[in-house]
Enzyme design. Structure first.
Site, PDB file in Angstrom:
ATOM      1  NE  ARG A  25      11.888   4.382  -2.166  1.00 42.95           N
ATOM      2  CZ  ARG A  25      12.866   5.063  -2.765  1.00 42.95           C
ATOM      3  NH1 ARG A  25      12.631   6.212  -3.310  1.00 42.95           N
ATOM      4  NH2 ARG A  25      14.093   4.579  -2.783  1.00 42.95           N
ATOM      5  NE  ARG A  29      12.141  11.890  -4.897  1.00 48.93           N
ATOM      6  CZ  ARG A  29      13.217  11.231  -5.325  1.00 48.93           C
ATOM      7  NH1 ARG A  29      14.293  11.883  -5.660  1.00 48.93           N
ATOM      8  NH2 ARG A  29      13.189   9.930  -5.448  1.00 48.93           N
ATOM      9  NE  ARG A  38      12.849  17.335  -0.493  1.00 52.16           N
ATOM     10  CZ  ARG A  38      13.280  17.102  -1.722  1.00 52.16           C
ATOM     11  NH1 ARG A  38      13.792  15.922  -2.026  1.00 52.16           N
ATOM     12  NH2 ARG A  38      13.195  18.013  -2.660  1.00 52.16           N
ATOM     13  CG  ASP A  75      16.571   5.632   2.577  1.00 52.15           C
ATOM     14  OD1 ASP A  75      15.796   5.913   1.637  1.00 52.15           O
ATOM     15  OD2 ASP A  75      17.659   5.040   2.408  1.00 52.15           O
ATOM     16  CE1 TYR A 152      22.103   2.564  -3.136  1.00 49.73           C
ATOM     17  CE2 TYR A 152      21.196   0.501  -2.299  1.00 49.73           C
ATOM     18  CZ  TYR A 152      21.143   1.553  -3.178  1.00 49.73           C
ATOM     19  OH  TYR A 152      20.140   1.610  -4.112  1.00 49.73           O
TER      20      TYR A 152
HETATM   21  O1  CP3 Z   1       6.805   5.704   0.979  1.00 48.59           O
HETATM   22  C1  CP3 Z   1       7.842   5.126   1.340  1.00 48.59           C
HETATM   23  O2  CP3 Z   1       8.092   3.961   0.957  1.00 48.59           O
HETATM   24  C2  CP3 Z   1       8.734   5.886   2.276  1.00 48.59           C
HETATM   25  C3  CP3 Z   1       9.850   5.184   2.912  1.00 48.59           C
HETATM   26  C4  CP3 Z   1      11.009   4.740   2.017  1.00 48.59           C
HETATM   27  C5  CP3 Z   1      11.984   5.574   1.410  1.00 48.59           C
HETATM   28  N1  CP3 Z   1      12.940   4.788   0.853  1.00 48.59           N
HETATM   29  C6  CP3 Z   1      11.986   7.041   1.411  1.00 48.59           C
HETATM   30  C7  CP3 Z   1      12.838   7.764   0.449  1.00 48.59           C
HETATM   31  C8  CP3 Z   1      11.370   3.427   1.725  1.00 48.59           C
HETATM   32  C9  CP3 Z   1      10.634   2.131   2.085  1.00 48.59           C
HETATM   33  C10 CP3 Z   1      12.603   3.475   1.008  1.00 48.59           C
HETATM   34  C11 CP3 Z   1      13.323   2.277   0.577  1.00 48.59           C
HETATM   35  C12 CP3 Z   1      14.617   2.408  -0.104  1.00 48.59           C
HETATM   36  N2  CP3 Z   1      15.561   3.387   0.017  1.00 48.59           N
HETATM   37  C13 CP3 Z   1      15.134   1.406  -0.984  1.00 48.59           C
HETATM   38  C14 CP3 Z   1      14.477   0.084  -1.314  1.00 48.59           C
HETATM   39  C15 CP3 Z   1      13.363   0.213  -2.280  1.00 48.59           C
HETATM   40  C16 CP3 Z   1      13.793   0.569  -3.691  1.00 48.59           C
HETATM   41  O3  CP3 Z   1      13.347   1.628  -4.141  1.00 48.59           O
HETATM   42  O4  CP3 Z   1      14.517  -0.192  -4.311  1.00 48.59           O
HETATM   43  C17 CP3 Z   1      16.389   1.854  -1.426  1.00 48.59           C
HETATM   44  C18 CP3 Z   1      17.315   1.129  -2.408  1.00 48.59           C
HETATM   45  C19 CP3 Z   1      16.654   3.099  -0.783  1.00 48.59           C
HETATM   46  C20 CP3 Z   1      17.889   3.932  -0.884  1.00 48.59           C
HETATM   47  C21 CP3 Z   1      17.603   5.274  -1.445  1.00 48.59           C
HETATM   48  N3  CP3 Z   1      16.867   6.233  -0.789  1.00 48.59           N
HETATM   49  C22 CP3 Z   1      18.036   5.813  -2.666  1.00 48.59           C
HETATM   50  C23 CP3 Z   1      18.863   5.075  -3.708  1.00 48.59           C
HETATM   51  C24 CP3 Z   1      17.537   7.112  -2.756  1.00 48.59           C
HETATM   52  C25 CP3 Z   1      17.814   8.149  -3.824  1.00 48.59           C
HETATM   53  C26 CP3 Z   1      17.136   7.863  -5.083  1.00 48.59           C
HETATM   54  C27 CP3 Z   1      15.641   7.844  -4.948  1.00 48.59           C
HETATM   55  O5  CP3 Z   1      15.051   6.792  -5.203  1.00 48.59           O
HETATM   56  O6  CP3 Z   1      15.083   8.860  -4.568  1.00 48.59           O
HETATM   57  C28 CP3 Z   1      16.749   7.341  -1.587  1.00 48.59           C
HETATM   58  C29 CP3 Z   1      16.014   8.586  -1.239  1.00 48.59           C
HETATM   59  C30 CP3 Z   1      14.625   8.464  -0.732  1.00 48.59           C
HETATM   60  N4  CP3 Z   1      14.157   7.516   0.127  1.00 48.59           N
HETATM   61  C31 CP3 Z   1      13.578   9.382  -0.993  1.00 48.59           C
HETATM   62  C32 CP3 Z   1      12.460   8.947  -0.258  1.00 48.59           C
HETATM   63  C33 CP3 Z   1      11.128   9.636  -0.170  1.00 48.59           C
HETATM   64  C34 CP3 Z   1      13.687  10.642  -1.855  1.00 48.59           C
HETATM   65  C35 CP3 Z   1      14.367  11.671  -1.064  1.00 48.59           C
HETATM   66  C36 CP3 Z   1      13.988  13.056  -1.520  1.00 48.59           C
HETATM   67  O7  CP3 Z   1      14.675  13.595  -2.390  1.00 48.59           O
HETATM   68  O8  CP3 Z   1      13.021  13.595  -0.960  1.00 48.59           O
END
Ligand code: CP3
Length: 342
Positions: A25, A29, A38, A75, A152
Site C-alpha cells: 500500500r 492516503r 485522487r 485494487d 468480498y
Molecule cells: O500501493 C498499493 O499497494 C496500491 C495498490 C493497492 C490498493 N489496494 C489500492 C487501494 C493494492 C495492492 C490493494 C490491495 C487490496 N485492496 C487488498 C489486499 C491487501 C490488504 O490490504 O489486505 C484488499 C483487501 C483490498 C480491498 C480494499 N481496497 C479495501 C477493503 C479498501 C477500503 C479500505 C482501505 O484499506 O482503504 C480498498 C481501498 C483502496 N485500495 C485504497 C487504495 C489506495 C484507498 C482508497 C482511497 O480512499 O483513496
C-alpha cells in the site's frame, strides 16, 4: 549488460548485501500527493481506471523514497467489477458490492473472456509504468487470491470474520466452489495480461487466508493459488511470484513449495525465529509492524535494525506485515530507509 534489480535477485533466492525494500500500500492516503491526485480523478475507482493518473500515483512513492519496487495502482476488487458485480467505495466505510450467493447470481456473472473490456486501462497503466520506471526499480503487478476476493463478493463488503463466505462454503458448497473457480480463471487471465504488459513480479494477496481451518486452507487457499501460479508459469516460466497468505501462522512453512511461489510474505505476528526458519526454504517478505510507521522514533529504528540484521543471512525483502495505514507519517518511512541504507 544491465545490472540485475535487487528485488529480482532476492526472488531468485540470492542473499543481497542490503535487502530490497518496498511497502505494501505504498501508494496511498498517507501521501499528500496521492490525495491531491485522487481529488483530481474524482474518486478512487476513477483513479484506478485513469491510466495516466494511476501510473502517476504508483510513481509517487518511488520519486519520494526511491523504493526498489513500484506496485501497479489498482485494487483486488476490480476483478469482481469486471465480472459484472456492482462496486463502489463509500468514504470512511470501504467497499460495497452486489452479492453472489446463489447459482443464478453466479451464472449471471460475465464470461471470463469479457473481463478485459473493463480492465484494459489497468494494462495500459502497466505499460506506462514500465516505460517510466528507473532501471533499478522492479514493477509488481498483483491480484487478490480467489478466497479473499470471494469473501468480498459473498458478503458485499469487508467483514471481521468472513462468516458469510464460511456459511456459503458450508451450506452451498457447489455455488461457493463455482465462484472460486470463476475468480481463479479471471485472475489467471488478468495476471497474464499484466505480465504481457510489462509486470516483472506478481504478488497475490490472500488477506483473509488466516480464517480458513486446516482442511479449507488446503482446498481454498493453497489449491487455487497453485492453479494460478502453474498457469502463469506455463506461459512465463521465469515470472517470480510473491504470495501473502496473511495470518497463516505455522502454515507459512511449506507454503512456497505447495503453491509454487518464489517468496512468501508474512504478517507482523510472525517471530524473527520463525522467519529465519522459513527463510531456509524460500525468500521471505515482511514483516515490520505497520503501526511503527505511525509511531516512529527509537522503536522504529530498533525494530528496523533487528529485522534487517536477523534476516541478513538469506533472501529477504524488507516490507511491512500488512499495508501502510493512512495515518502513517512519510517522515517515518524516510527514517526507516535511512537505517536500511546507511
Ligand atoms: O500501493 C498499493 O499497494 C496500491 C495498490 C493497492 C490498493 N489496494 C489500492 C487501494 C493494492 C495492492 C490493494 C490491495 C487490496 N485492496 C487488498 C489486499 C491487501 C490488504 O490490504 O489486505 C484488499 C483487501 C483490498 C480491498 C480494499 N481496497 C479495501 C477493503 C479498501 C477500503 C479500505 C482501505 O484499506 O482503504 C480498498 C481501498 C483502496 N485500495 C485504497 C487504495 C489506495 C484507498 C482508497 C482511497 O480512499 O483513496
Amino acid at each position: 549488460m544491465t545490472e540485475e534489480k535487487l528485488l529480482i535477485k532476492a526472488l531468485e533466492g540470492k542473499t543481497t548485501s542490503k535487502p530490497p525494500v518496498w511497502l505494501m500500500r505504498q501508494a496511498g492516503r498517507y501521501l499528500p500527493e496521492y490525495r491531491a491526485t485522487r481529488a483530481k480523478a474524482g474518486d478512487f475507482l476513477s483513479l484506478c481506471y485513469n491510466s495516466e493518473l494511476a501510473a502517476k500515483v504508483s510513481l509517487q512513492p518511488i520519486d519520494r523514497f526511491n523504493f526498489d519496487a513500484a506496485i501497479l495502482f489498482a485494487d483486488i476488487l476490480l476483478i469482481p467489477q469486471a465480472l459484472g458485480v456492482q462496486l463502489k467505495f463509500v468514504e470512511g466505510e470501504g467497499p460495497r458490492l452486489s452479492t453472489i450467493n446463489t447459482q443464478r447470481e453466479l451464472n449471471n456473472l460475465r464470461p471470463v473472456d469479457e473481463i478485459d473490456a473493463t480492465l484494459l486501462p489497468v494494462y495500459e497503466t502497466v505499460r506506462i509504468l514500465k516505460s517510466r520506471l528507473p532501471n533499478h526499480v522492479a514493477l509488481i503487478g498483483f491480484a487478490g487470491a480467489p478466497w479473499t476476493v470471494a469473501t468480498y463478493m459473498i458478503a458485499g463488503k469487508g467483514t471481521v470474520d468472513q462468516s458469510p463466505a464460511h456459511n456459503l462454503l458450508k451450506h452451498n458448497n457447489i455455488v461457493f466452489e463455482g465462484l472460486l473457480e470463476k475468480i481463479t480463471a479471471a485472475t489467471i487471465n488478468y495476471l497474464l495480461m499484466q505480465i504481457k504488459s510489462g509486470a516483472e513480479v506478481i504478488q497475490i494477496f490472500d488477506s483473509w487466508a488466516g480464517s480458513l481451518n486446516r482442511t479449507d486452507f488446503e482446498k481454498y487457499c493453497i489449491k487455487p493459488i497453485n492453479t494460478i501460479i502453474s498457469s502463469l508459469k506455463k506461459i512465463y516460466p521465469r515470472i517470480p511470484i510473491i504470495v501473502f497468505p496473511r495470518g497463516a501462522q505455522q502454515r507459512y512453512l511449506g507454503f512456497a513449495k505447495k503453491t509454487g511461489a518464489q517468496s512468501v510474505a508474512v504478517d507482523q505476528n510472525i517471530s524473527l525465529e520463525f522467519m529465519k526458519m522459513l527463510q531456509l526454504e524460500t525468500c521471505v517478505q515482511g514483516n515490520l509492524d505497520p503501526t511503527l510507521m505511525v509511531k516512529g522514533g527509537n522503536e522504529l529504528i530498533d525494530a528496523t535494525k533487528r529485522l534487517r540484521d536477523e534476516m541478513a543471512g538469506g533472501p529477504h525483502i524488507f516490507n511491512l506485515g500488512h499495508g501502510i495505514t493512512p495515518d502513517a507519517c512519510p517522515k517515518h518511512v524516510e527514517l526507516m530507509l535511512r537505517v536500511l541504507r546507511d
